[in-house]
Write an enzyme that holds these catalytic residues in place. Structure first.
Site, PDB file in Angstrom:
ATOM      1  N   ASP A 115     -50.645  15.482 -10.673  1.00  0.00           N
ATOM      2  CA  ASP A 115     -51.959  15.342 -10.035  1.00  0.00           C
ATOM      3  C   ASP A 115     -52.574  16.674  -9.614  1.00  0.00           C
ATOM      4  OD1 ASP A 115     -51.646  12.672 -10.340  1.00  0.00           O
ATOM      5  OD2 ASP A 115     -51.386  12.199  -8.224  1.00  0.00           O
ATOM      6  N   VAL A 248     -48.450   7.179 -19.864  1.00  0.00           N
ATOM      7  CA  VAL A 248     -48.559   8.056 -21.032  1.00  0.00           C
ATOM      8  C   VAL A 248     -48.810   9.490 -20.570  1.00  0.00           C
ATOM      9  CG1 VAL A 248     -50.041   8.649 -22.995  1.00  0.00           C
ATOM     10  CG2 VAL A 248     -49.330   6.288 -22.640  1.00  0.00           C
ATOM     11  N   GLN A 249     -49.527   9.622 -19.459  1.00  0.00           N
ATOM     12  CA  GLN A 249     -49.857  10.948 -18.929  1.00  0.00           C
ATOM     13  C   GLN A 249     -48.632  11.711 -18.461  1.00  0.00           C
ATOM     14  OE1 GLN A 249     -53.616  10.260 -16.277  1.00  0.00           O
ATOM     15  NE2 GLN A 249     -52.653   8.284 -16.666  1.00  0.00           N
TER      16      GLN A 249
END
Length: 315
Positions: A115, A248-249
């Site tokens: 993030d 997926v990230q």
């Protein structure tokens, strides 16, 4: 320490030699494993067990890689360290000599978070790799979107930080980006619809809107991909689909940049923890100006990060 704090409480520690870590630069995720250990967070006896497992192996220096929660947990262990040593001596589980030899816990923190949501560093380890993964996915989505003249609303990760949505949106030329740091104005629905219609009238065959998972409106109400899809279809009648990239990230091989800063930060962390003195403040190792390695007060960085989260949650 395998499997994070769970492994620390259960004594799942493994000695690693050069052969064990050779070739790890191209490996994504964490070979050490990770877990959420609620007992470590809430139960002092679990933290005492963690202290015991470290002391009996002669360990009193830790490098913690994680987000603000993981780093806070390690600092709590540090503040309770002497208290747990005394209790372990009273219980006869360790000797007084062992307690005196390891009477201080030395800490260094590295931030592993896709993030990019930690104060004290410009870029967290993993954020660049996740950004590459998002852009690759969006490029693929835009191909089919253009073929069918469709509208796509895509959710990316970012609870309190819109870095991934913002950077990915700029990289692919998204039509609209929703992030938690900058809520849209009260008339965002009309403005969104107007801009999408304008783009179509100008000849665009597709549109893409990115929504950070922590996006909110001006009143603090959560904005979801479903909200955006409903708005677009009601106002524009465009064929709209939702894609949630999800985990997926987090997967795949790390980018060259993540490999570089991970290596440089790791070297600095080892230097600090080996030379640390009892009076030293625990340090957070970060990055500034691309690859410049910097250090800051670990818990001050955590405090500032949590303050941001609280501010975003307040109206």
């Amino acid at each position: 320490i395998m499997e994070g704090y769970q492994g620390l409480v259960e004594g799942n520690l493994k000695e690693m030699l050069w052969d064990d870590v050779s070739g790890l630069l191209s490996t994504g995720g964490t070979v050490l494993g990770t877990s959420r250990c609620m007992s470590f967070q809430h139960d002092p006896t679990s933290r005492r067990e963690a202290v015991y497992n470290l002391v009996k192996r002669g360990i009193d220096r830790l490098i913690c890689i994680g987000g603000d929660g993981s780093l806070t947990g390690t600092y709590v262990l540090k503040t309770e360290w002497v208290e747990h040593l005394e209790k372990l001596v009273e219980e006869g589980r360790i000797t007084r000599a062992a307690a005196q030899k390891h009477n201080h816990l030395y800490l260094v923190g590295l931030v592993g978070s896709i993030d990019n949501d930690m104060c004290g560093t410009d870029v967290t380890i993993g954020a660049d790799s996740a950004l590459h993964r998002i852009v690759e996915a969006l490029d693929a989505i835009m191909t089919t979107a253009s073929s069918h003249q469709r509208m796509f609303v895509v959710e990316v990760m970012g609870r309190n930080c819109g870095f991934l949505a913002l950077m990915a949106g700029l990289a692919v030329g998204a039509d609209w980006i929703f992030i938690p740091e900058q809520p849209p104005k009260r008339n965002w629905k009309e403005r969104l619809a107007k801009s999408l219609i304008y783009r179509r009238e100008a000849g665009a065959r597709h549109n893409v809107v990115l929504v950070s998972e922590g996006a909110v409106d001006f009143e603090g109400n959560k904005i979801t991909t479903a909200d955006v899809k409903k708005t677009i279809e009601e106002y524009t009648k465009l064929d709209t689909r939702i894609t949630i990239l999800g985990h997926v990230q987090r997967g795949g091989v790390p980018s060259a940049y993540d490999r570089t800063i991970g290596t440089l930060q790791g070297i600095k962390a080892v230097e600090i923890v080996l030379s640390a003195k009892p009076s030293d403040v625990p340090q957070l190792v970060g990055t500034s100006e691309s690859t410049k390695i910097i250090c800051s007060d670990l818990m001050e960085s955590v405090r500032k990060t949590k303050t941001v989260g609280k501010a975003l949650g307040a109206k």
